[in-house]
Scaffold this active site. Structure first.
Site, short mmCIF file in Angstrom:
data_model
loop_
_atom_site.label_atom_id
_atom_site.label_comp_id
_atom_site.label_asym_id
_atom_site.label_seq_id
_atom_site.Cartn_x
_atom_site.Cartn_y
_atom_site.Cartn_z
N GLU A 119 10.19 23.46 11.86
CA GLU A 119 10.47 22.20 12.53
C GLU A 119 11.50 22.36 13.66
OE1 GLU A 119 9.17 19.11 12.33
OE2 GLU A 119 10.60 18.56 13.89
N THR A 123 4.86 17.15 15.64
CA THR A 123 4.36 18.14 14.68
C THR A 123 2.84 18.09 14.57
OG1 THR A 123 6.35 17.74 13.35
CG2 THR A 123 4.62 19.08 12.36
N HIS A 151 15.32 18.73 11.56
CA HIS A 151 14.70 17.60 12.26
C HIS A 151 15.80 16.70 12.79
CE1 HIS A 151 12.31 14.03 13.09
NE2 HIS A 151 11.20 14.73 12.87
N ASP A 175 7.32 24.28 16.08
CA ASP A 175 6.29 23.29 16.36
C ASP A 175 6.46 22.61 17.72
OD1 ASP A 175 8.50 21.76 15.56
OD2 ASP A 175 7.35 20.43 14.24
N HIS A 176 7.71 22.38 18.15
CA HIS A 176 7.98 21.70 19.42
C HIS A 176 9.49 21.75 19.66
CE1 HIS A 176 9.37 18.46 16.86
NE2 HIS A 176 8.21 18.48 16.24
C1 GP9 Z 1 7.06 14.74 9.37
C2 GP9 Z 1 7.36 16.01 10.06
C3 GP9 Z 1 8.19 15.77 11.25
O1 GP9 Z 1 6.16 14.88 8.35
O2 GP9 Z 1 6.20 16.69 10.36
O3 GP9 Z 1 7.47 15.10 12.20
P1 GP9 Z 1 7.85 15.11 13.73
O4 GP9 Z 1 8.75 13.95 13.98
O5 GP9 Z 1 8.53 16.38 14.05
O6 GP9 Z 1 6.54 14.98 14.39
MN MN Z 2 8.15 18.44 14.11
#
Ligand code: GP9
Ligand code: MN
Length: 415
Positions: free
Chosen positions: A39, A81, A196, A255-256
């Site tokens: 994440e 994500t 996150h 992921d980003h």
């Molecule tokens: C939530 C997680 C985070 O299930 O994948 O989501 P995001 O805000 O990074 O898209």
């Molecule tokens: Mn994410």
């Protein structure tokens, strides 16, 4: 109808596909693939320090024993994500607005889990969040996943909760028993959560300082990024103890971005730069991509530009699965003869020589502005690629298309 998709196929075949075979073709044949979606993990913390301490010491060590793509870009948009998941499983672009996971969850696709189920693989996603978040429970069926271990599969309580939910350490710990129960070979994707926004971590769990700037977000970020690094370290230990490690290939990717441009001032302070230019901003969209192959010693850092779009063709090729006629926009990263061309969802793009964003062309190595003529021919190509991908999603065009993913005869060369 079918004619539109033929045009896209022609484009991907001519412009993207390579005739060369990857040097790792078939190396993952009958092995498990373990994906870790990290994440918000960006490349700027990799092999970097804060107050003299490595931010991600485990990943830094792992990279020395892995293929590490240091110029690998995320290609996500508003679907965050879920966009990254969409890209890596399909080698298609996400949409410029909204999340494909919500807007086109009933489309016909050729996603990796579906393809590999025809080649003896079982598949699962592990993510300790509500199964409806990002419409995952619906979309995972569409992608062809066999199993989704969501929040209800985990014991989540006050003690093991951080920020958005189950802590990454507890998440991996509790996942091992499910992983072990899977029929081999398996394709398993673990999605972490602790790093996150807003990156808050209880003080007794912080093993690295916070940064000191006007951005609370960036200040916190280092502590949760370190936490995820520690969680992945523990996961590797558990994989070894449980015997899963040696039969698996472990692939870690960010992921980003986690730090948006609102924090540019603080970011420039951390990076020791006068300012974050549009060029720097694009370079900050790099996320780690690590391919760790136990027992494989020929490992190295790879500088060629690459992106999440390339993961599907790369991983399928490692599994010894090939398509003659797919409409994948990515390339197998372990082949050499294609000019890398990484397009971001906003039309920015990166080649080995140039980086284009916001109507400006830069020399990729120096970051200096160069005449627009250098980038011009590729601006239209980038837009064309995005448009082709959009037409597939909006028109649900893969309904009219039978891609064949065949096993290739491979001779795996040893080191
Ligand atoms: C939530 C997680 C985070 O299930 O994948 O989501 P995001 O805000 O990074 O898209
Ligand atoms: Mn994410």
């Amino acid at each position: 109808d079918g004619s539109e998709v033929k045009e896209v196929e022609e484009y991907t075949n001519k412009n993207i596909k390579s005739d060369q075979h990857s040097k790792l073709q078939g190396i993952a044949k009958d092995k498990n693939i373990i994906y870790i979606s990290a994440e918000s993990l960006q490349s700027f913390v990799i092999n970097n320090k804060l107050n003299g301490k490595e931010v991600t010491p485990f990943l830094n060590d792992l990279i020395d024993d892995s293929y590490y793509f240091e110029n690998f870009y995320h290609q996500t948009e508003q679907g965050k994500t879920s966009d990254s998941e969409f890209v890596i499983e399909n080698s298609l672009y996400p949409l410029s607005r909204g999340a494909v996971f919500f807007t086109h969850s009933q489309n016909e696709l050729n996603a990796v889990p579906e393809i590999i189920s025809d080649h003896g693989y079982t598949s699962a996603v592990f993510h300790a969040n509500n199964k409806s978040f990002w419409n995952r429970s619906v979309m995972y069926d569409t992608l062809g996943y066999d199993e989704f271990y969501s929040e209800t599969a985990y014991n989540v309580n006050d003690e093991n909760t951080i920020g958005w939910g189950l802590s990454d350490k507890a998440f991996f710990d509790q996942s091992i028993k499910y992983l072990k129960s899977m029929e081999e070979p398996y394709y398993a994707k673990f999605i972490t959560l602790t790093n996150h926004f807003p990156f808050e971590l209880p003080e007794d769990k912080q093993n690295i300082d916070k940064f000191d700037s006007n951005s609370k977000t960036l200040n916190n970020y280092f502590t949760t990024a370190r936490y995820t690094d520690e969680a992945i370290k523990q996961f590797f230990q558990k994989l070894k103890e449980s015997g899963e490690y040696k039969d698996s290939i472990i692939i870690i990717y960010g992921d980003h971005y986690g730090i948006s441009e609102y924090h540019n001032k603080a970011m420039s302070q951390y990076l020791g730069k006068e300012e974050i230019t549009p060029f720097d901003h694009i370079q900050l969209q790099r996320v780690p991509f690590i391919v760790h192959i136990p027992g494989h010693e020929n490992d190295r850092t790879i500088s060629k530009v690459s992106g999440q779009m390339d993961m599907k063709p790369t991983v399928l090729s490692m599994m010894g699965i090939e398509t003659e006629n797919g409409v994948d926009f990515g390339t197998d990263l372990f082949t050499d003869d294609v000019d890398p061309f990484v397009v971001l969802r906003d039309g920015s793009f990166i080649t080995q020589d140039y980086l284009y964003t916001r109507d400006t062309c830069y020399n990729r190595k120096s970051g200096k502005e160069v005449p627009m003529e250098k980038c011009k021919p590729l601006v239209a190509k980038a837009q064309q690629e995005l448009d082709y991908s959009d037409s597939i999603i909006y028109g649900d065009l893969l309904r009219f298309y039978n891609a064949e993913y065949n096993e290739v005869e491979t001779e795996v060369k040893s080191n």
